[in-house]
Write an enzyme that holds these catalytic residues in place. Sequence first.
Site, PDB file in Angstrom:
ATOM      1  CE  LYS A 188      -3.483  -2.600  -0.280  1.00  0.00           C
ATOM      2  NZ  LYS A 188      -4.536  -3.101   0.574  1.00  0.00           N
TER       3      LYS A 188
HETATM    4  C1  LIG Z   1      -5.555  -4.288   0.871  1.00  0.00           C
HETATM    5  C2  LIG Z   1      -7.017  -4.083   0.910  1.00  0.00           C
HETATM    6  C3  LIG Z   1      -7.763  -4.406   2.037  1.00  0.00           C
HETATM    7  C4  LIG Z   1      -7.191  -5.145   3.206  1.00  0.00           C
HETATM    8  O1  LIG Z   1      -6.191  -4.457   3.863  1.00  0.00           O
HETATM    9  P1  LIG Z   1      -5.449  -5.207   5.078  1.00  0.00           P
HETATM   10  O2  LIG Z   1      -4.712  -4.111   5.765  1.00  0.00           O
HETATM   11  O3  LIG Z   1      -4.530  -6.211   4.443  1.00  0.00           O
HETATM   12  O4  LIG Z   1      -6.483  -5.834   5.910  1.00  0.00           O
HETATM   13  C5  LIG Z   1      -9.108  -4.079   2.065  1.00  0.00           C
HETATM   14  N1  LIG Z   1      -9.705  -3.494   1.017  1.00  0.00           N
HETATM   15  C6  LIG Z   1      -9.021  -3.188  -0.113  1.00  0.00           C
HETATM   16  C7  LIG Z   1      -9.743  -2.506  -1.225  1.00  0.00           C
HETATM   17  C8  LIG Z   1      -7.672  -3.507  -0.212  1.00  0.00           C
HETATM   18  O5  LIG Z   1      -7.006  -3.237  -1.338  1.00  0.00           O
END
Ligand SMILES: *Cc1c(COP(=O)(O)O)cnc(C)c1O
Length: 389
Positions: A188
């Site tokens: 991210k």
């Molecule tokens: C990565 C992601 C998540 C989950 O994030 P985590 O921190 O791994 O729980 C949820 N929604 C979207 C759209 C994502 O891309």
Amino acid sequence: MKKTIPFSPPLIGEEEIREVTDTLRSAWITTGPKTKKFEEEFRRFTGAPAALALSSATAGLHLALIAHGVRPGDEVITTPMTFCSGVHVIEHVGAKPVLADVEPDTLNINPVQIERILKSSSRRKKTKAIIAVHYGGHPCDMSALMKISRKYGIPVIEDAAHSIPAKYKGKLIGSLGNLTAFSFYATKNLTTAEGGMLTGPAKLIDKARIWSLHGMSRDSWNRYSGKGSWFYEVVVPGFKYNFTDIQAALGLVQLKKIWQFHKRRKAIIKKYNEAFSKNTGLQRPVERKGLESAWHLYPIRLNSNKLRIPRSQFIEEMKKKGIVTSVHFIPIHIHPYYRKKYGYKPQDYPVAYGEYQRLVSLPLAPCLTDSQITRVIQAVNEISREYIR
Ligand SMILES: *Cc1c(COP(=O)(O)O)cnc(C)c1O
């Protein structure tokens, strides 16, 4: 063969390593002073009234539903174009996900489709929340969503896993909705390896905070820091969703660099957009007026009427050229669990299903070099030229 270009590598510098080491040498490694500091700095950064650091965005979405009182038998409207965990959390609270198809241009949840669902009075009665995903970091139509929220008295929970730092009408995502969940997962825009943040009104954040650590009435840092007492009370059967000071050490440094990261992402987007402007074999992602995408993803869409190559083969050809791509997302309604449980057919959500079949996300990360980006561009344009009708 040239070195493989990864899809979304993290960018961790010496400063992050120093800060993590500092935490490891300190007397406190789990939820403690650095977590508090990171919560406060993230809160100030987004302009939200309150913030809660958590083990993931998934945990944030789960607690957002709980904080809004969503219970078994309730319904939650969300998008088919999302990561599975954003729908799993609806199942976790015993509620039923109700999908609303996406807008063709942004691939965000379509407010018109939400209104169509809410026309039915039984649906209206059962719907207790809307989870909106800012797909790829491009903000949803928040004024339309908040209008629906006010009209029907249904809270809008934002999945902002892609949205640091996205702006809607001048305001940062995180300061707008009824609760917003961010992700600091390794790929991210800001990473703490794993982690997340929930922002929103103080009352809801306080409730989520209790649920985030075993349902205990005060957190363990207060208990053990010498400021608190040994006494605590368990008020709800909470979860183990807390964030550590080791993660906060990464987050504090990454947050300082976020505008620098964003600038680099935008420079890459500009290169991609210019390089593909004359490529009729594909459609580029959009950015609507009056807002700013966080550009977590660069999803192109193959024009199948122009290209004689299916999406899966396109991905294989890219791989042969040493470039890793991805697909965001395999729509929720075609995954076996949801398909079987709710009897979904692919065409139930024609926009999500149709666009899914031609989506390919290209590598995008601040640490990718100009020459790596040039290689991606050349690969895409070469394959397009080879297969153009
Ligand atoms: C990565 C992601 C998540 C989950 O994030 P985590 O921190 O791994 O729980 C949820 N929604 C979207 C759209 C994502 O891309």
